[in-house]
Motif scaffolding. Structure first.
Motif, PDB file in Angstrom:
ATOM      1  N   ASN A 237      12.076   7.495  18.602  1.00 42.47           N
ATOM      2  CA  ASN A 237      13.039   7.369  19.698  1.00 42.47           C
ATOM      3  C   ASN A 237      14.416   6.992  19.186  1.00 42.47           C
ATOM      4  O   ASN A 237      15.439   7.535  19.627  1.00 42.47           O
ATOM      5  CB  ASN A 237      12.553   6.320  20.706  1.00 42.47           C
ATOM      6  CG  ASN A 237      11.561   6.875  21.697  1.00 42.47           C
ATOM      7  OD1 ASN A 237      11.614   8.046  22.047  1.00 42.47           O
ATOM      8  ND2 ASN A 237      10.650   6.045  22.148  1.00 42.47           N
ATOM      9  N   ASP A 238      14.474   6.039  18.247  1.00 43.24           N
ATOM     10  CA  ASP A 238      15.759   5.563  17.724  1.00 43.24           C
ATOM     11  C   ASP A 238      16.463   6.627  16.895  1.00 43.24           C
ATOM     12  O   ASP A 238      17.686   6.783  16.964  1.00 43.24           O
ATOM     13  CB  ASP A 238      15.539   4.304  16.872  1.00 43.24           C
ATOM     14  CG  ASP A 238      15.104   3.108  17.701  1.00 43.24           C
ATOM     15  OD1 ASP A 238      15.277   3.142  18.943  1.00 43.24           O
ATOM     16  OD2 ASP A 238      14.589   2.131  17.120  1.00 43.24           O
ATOM     17  N   ASP A 239      15.694   7.374  16.105  1.00 37.57           N
ATOM     18  CA  ASP A 239      16.307   8.338  15.180  1.00 37.57           C
ATOM     19  C   ASP A 239      16.628   9.682  15.837  1.00 37.57           C
ATOM     20  O   ASP A 239      17.628  10.319  15.493  1.00 37.57           O
ATOM     21  CB  ASP A 239      15.378   8.589  13.986  1.00 37.57           C
ATOM     22  CG  ASP A 239      15.242   7.367  13.085  1.00 37.57           C
ATOM     23  OD1 ASP A 239      16.047   6.422  13.245  1.00 37.57           O
ATOM     24  OD2 ASP A 239      14.315   7.356  12.252  1.00 37.57           O
ATOM     25  N   PHE A 240      15.792  10.104  16.783  1.00 38.16           N
ATOM     26  CA  PHE A 240      15.945  11.452  17.327  1.00 38.16           C
ATOM     27  C   PHE A 240      16.144  11.492  18.840  1.00 38.16           C
ATOM     28  O   PHE A 240      16.351  12.563  19.401  1.00 38.16           O
ATOM     29  CB  PHE A 240      14.712  12.295  16.963  1.00 38.16           C
ATOM     30  CG  PHE A 240      14.495  12.446  15.487  1.00 38.16           C
ATOM     31  CD1 PHE A 240      15.190  13.395  14.752  1.00 38.16           C
ATOM     32  CD2 PHE A 240      13.599  11.610  14.825  1.00 38.16           C
ATOM     33  CE1 PHE A 240      14.986  13.525  13.384  1.00 38.16           C
ATOM     34  CE2 PHE A 240      13.384  11.735  13.456  1.00 38.16           C
ATOM     35  CZ  PHE A 240      14.086  12.697  12.730  1.00 38.16           C
ATOM     36  N   GLY A 241      16.078  10.347  19.503  1.00 41.13           N
ATOM     37  CA  GLY A 241      16.274  10.315  20.949  1.00 41.13           C
ATOM     38  C   GLY A 241      14.964  10.302  21.715  1.00 41.13           C
ATOM     39  O   GLY A 241      13.897  10.595  21.183  1.00 41.13           O
ATOM     40  N   HIS A 242      15.072   9.966  22.999  1.00 42.77           N
ATOM     41  CA  HIS A 242      13.880   9.821  23.825  1.00 42.77           C
ATOM     42  C   HIS A 242      13.175  11.152  24.091  1.00 42.77           C
ATOM     43  O   HIS A 242      11.956  11.174  24.340  1.00 42.77           O
ATOM     44  CB  HIS A 242      14.238   9.153  25.148  1.00 42.77           C
ATOM     45  CG  HIS A 242      14.572   7.698  24.987  1.00 42.77           C
ATOM     46  ND1 HIS A 242      13.604   6.742  24.791  1.00 42.77           N
ATOM     47  CD2 HIS A 242      15.758   7.044  24.975  1.00 42.77           C
ATOM     48  CE1 HIS A 242      14.174   5.553  24.672  1.00 42.77           C
ATOM     49  NE2 HIS A 242      15.483   5.712  24.770  1.00 42.77           N
ATOM     50  N   ALA A 243      13.915  12.258  24.025  1.00 44.62           N
ATOM     51  CA  ALA A 243      13.264  13.557  24.192  1.00 44.62           C
ATOM     52  C   ALA A 243      12.281  13.808  23.057  1.00 44.62           C
ATOM     53  O   ALA A 243      11.204  14.401  23.261  1.00 44.62           O
ATOM     54  CB  ALA A 243      14.305  14.671  24.250  1.00 44.62           C
ATOM     55  N   ALA A 244      12.624  13.340  21.871  1.00 41.82           N
ATOM     56  CA  ALA A 244      11.701  13.461  20.743  1.00 41.82           C
ATOM     57  C   ALA A 244      10.490  12.570  20.959  1.00 41.82           C
ATOM     58  O   ALA A 244       9.360  12.938  20.612  1.00 41.82           O
ATOM     59  CB  ALA A 244      12.407  13.088  19.440  1.00 41.82           C
ATOM     60  N   GLY A 245      10.719  11.395  21.540  1.00 39.88           N
ATOM     61  CA  GLY A 245       9.594  10.523  21.866  1.00 39.88           C
ATOM     62  C   GLY A 245       8.655  11.172  22.865  1.00 39.88           C
ATOM     63  O   GLY A 245       7.426  11.077  22.742  1.00 39.88           O
ATOM     64  N   ASP A 246       9.229  11.848  23.858  1.00 39.48           N
ATOM     65  CA  ASP A 246       8.396  12.572  24.830  1.00 39.48           C
ATOM     66  C   ASP A 246       7.592  13.674  24.136  1.00 39.48           C
ATOM     67  O   ASP A 246       6.423  13.903  24.468  1.00 39.48           O
ATOM     68  CB  ASP A 246       9.269  13.183  25.925  1.00 39.48           C
ATOM     69  CG  ASP A 246       9.874  12.134  26.845  1.00 39.48           C
ATOM     70  OD1 ASP A 246       9.423  10.971  26.809  1.00 39.48           O
ATOM     71  OD2 ASP A 246      10.804  12.484  27.603  1.00 39.48           O
ATOM     72  N   ALA A 247       8.218  14.351  23.184  1.00 39.20           N
ATOM     73  CA  ALA A 247       7.518  15.401  22.442  1.00 39.20           C
ATOM     74  C   ALA A 247       6.361  14.812  21.643  1.00 39.20           C
ATOM     75  O   ALA A 247       5.293  15.424  21.532  1.00 39.20           O
ATOM     76  CB  ALA A 247       8.484  16.132  21.514  1.00 39.20           C
ATOM     77  N   ALA A 248       6.560  13.613  21.097  1.00 37.10           N
ATOM     78  CA  ALA A 248       5.482  12.944  20.364  1.00 37.10           C
ATOM     79  C   ALA A 248       4.319  12.615  21.292  1.00 37.10           C
ATOM     80  O   ALA A 248       3.146  12.792  20.937  1.00 37.10           O
ATOM     81  CB  ALA A 248       6.011  11.673  19.710  1.00 37.10           C
ATOM     82  N   LEU A 249       4.627  12.148  22.488  1.00 31.42           N
ATOM     83  CA  LEU A 249       3.577  11.832  23.457  1.00 31.42           C
ATOM     84  C   LEU A 249       2.806  13.090  23.859  1.00 31.42           C
ATOM     85  O   LEU A 249       1.572  13.063  23.978  1.00 31.42           O
ATOM     86  CB  LEU A 249       4.188  11.172  24.694  1.00 31.42           C
ATOM     87  CG  LEU A 249       4.825   9.792  24.488  1.00 31.42           C
ATOM     88  CD1 LEU A 249       5.495   9.316  25.772  1.00 31.42           C
ATOM     89  CD2 LEU A 249       3.793   8.771  24.023  1.00 31.42           C
ATOM     90  N   HIS A 250       3.527  14.192  24.066  1.00 31.37           N
ATOM     91  CA  HIS A 250       2.866  15.453  24.399  1.00 31.37           C
ATOM     92  C   HIS A 250       1.974  15.910  23.249  1.00 31.37           C
ATOM     93  O   HIS A 250       0.865  16.423  23.478  1.00 31.37           O
ATOM     94  CB  HIS A 250       3.903  16.531  24.707  1.00 31.37           C
ATOM     95  CG  HIS A 250       4.351  16.546  26.129  1.00 31.37           C
ATOM     96  ND1 HIS A 250       3.617  17.136  27.134  1.00 31.37           N
ATOM     97  CD2 HIS A 250       5.461  16.042  26.733  1.00 31.37           C
ATOM     98  CE1 HIS A 250       4.245  16.991  28.289  1.00 31.37           C
ATOM     99  NE2 HIS A 250       5.364  16.330  28.072  1.00 31.37           N
ATOM    100  N   HIS A 251       2.448  15.731  22.034  1.00 34.69           N
ATOM    101  CA  HIS A 251       1.664  16.100  20.855  1.00 34.69           C
ATOM    102  C   HIS A 251       0.340  15.343  20.831  1.00 34.69           C
ATOM    103  O   HIS A 251      -0.735  15.929  20.612  1.00 34.69           O
ATOM    104  CB  HIS A 251       2.489  15.794  19.605  1.00 34.69           C
ATOM    105  CG  HIS A 251       1.680  15.732  18.346  1.00 34.69           C
ATOM    106  ND1 HIS A 251       0.962  16.799  17.864  1.00 34.69           N
ATOM    107  CD2 HIS A 251       1.485  14.702  17.464  1.00 34.69           C
ATOM    108  CE1 HIS A 251       0.359  16.446  16.740  1.00 34.69           C
ATOM    109  NE2 HIS A 251       0.649  15.190  16.483  1.00 34.69           N
TER     110      HIS A 251
END
Length: 245
Positions: free
Chosen positions: A132-146
């Motif tokens: 989340n810190d390095d790539f933004g919350h959209a990346a965090g959402d992508a991690a959760l989907h993964h």
């Protein structure tokens, strides 16, 4: 035996549908013309009372019954859709916490009635905040989907996956012993770790810690979930210790 009008009309409608399926447009028209007379016969209306006005009234009533049936089916489908939405996480294709707790309760009931073993697995993501810190919350959402898709794609239909909050997930493994659940949890964690997910042109990876606890008769659901959470936290601390050791 007295036949109720709605039963008679439903019977007539089903026979009329079969007739339409096997005939052309001419046969359909003939069937429609005969429908009021068939309805009158089923309902016990004398032939001499089947005036044009009565025929029109019967046709109108048949149409209303058919429309009510269609409206009822649409409402049933909508209720099923709303029930599904109420049970699922707002972001991910998995159960929300409330629905997941219900699945744990079902597994516990299975253990109480039949002595069938089931197990609860807790997953917690490592490095989620960093993504989340390095790539933004959209990346965090992508991690959760993964994680969600990895879990659901590698479990049986009888198992359940839920998001318990933030970056924590739960899995119910039905008819599974603790040793089997630990082996399966390790496999799932390895799949999560080894498979990249994409965000904004970047291939990213994330790890997870997990804990297992049996779902047993007589053990409150909250207690089982707390124990699985504690087992996950202990493993998470071991991972941190190994990384700094």
């Amino acid at each position: 035996m007295r036949i109720r009008p709605f039963d008679a009309l439903n019977k007539l409608r089903s026979t009329g549908d079969a007739s339409k399926a096997s005939s052309g447009s001419a046969a359909s028209a003939a069937s429609a013309a005969q429908a009021p007379r068939d309805a009158a016969q089923i309902m016990g209306v004398p032939e001499n009372e089947l005036t044009p006005n009565v025929q029109r009234a019967l046709l109108t009533l048949m149409g209303e019954v058919d429309q009510l049936r269609k409206d009822t089916e649409r409402l049933r489908n909508r209720v099923r859709e709303l029930e599904s939405l109420a049970d699922h996480d707002v972001l991910l294709p998995v159960l929300n916490r409330r629905a997941f707790v219900r699945e744990v309760s079902r597994a516990q009931a299975l253990a109480e009635r039949h002595g069938a073993p089931s197990a609860l697995v807790y997953f917690d993501l490592n490095g989620f905040k960093q993504i989340n810190d390095d790539f933004g919350h959209a990346a965090g959402d992508a991690a959760l989907h993964h994680v969600a898709t990895t879990l659901t794609a590698n479990l049986r239909e009888t198992d359940s996956v839920g998001r318990l909050g933030g970056d924590e997930f739960g899995v119910v493994l039905t008819l599974t012993t603790v040793s089997q659940a630990e082996a399966k949890a390790g496999e799932l964690a390895e799949m999560i770790r080894q498979t990249a997910f994409s965000h904004d042109g970047n291939e990213l990876y994330i790890n997870s810690a997990w804990g297992v606890h049996p779902i047993e008769a007589g053990v409150p659901v909250d207690s089982a979930m707390a124990q699985a959470d504690a087992a996950m936290y202990a493993r998470k601390q071991q991972i941190k210790a190994s990384a700094t050791g």
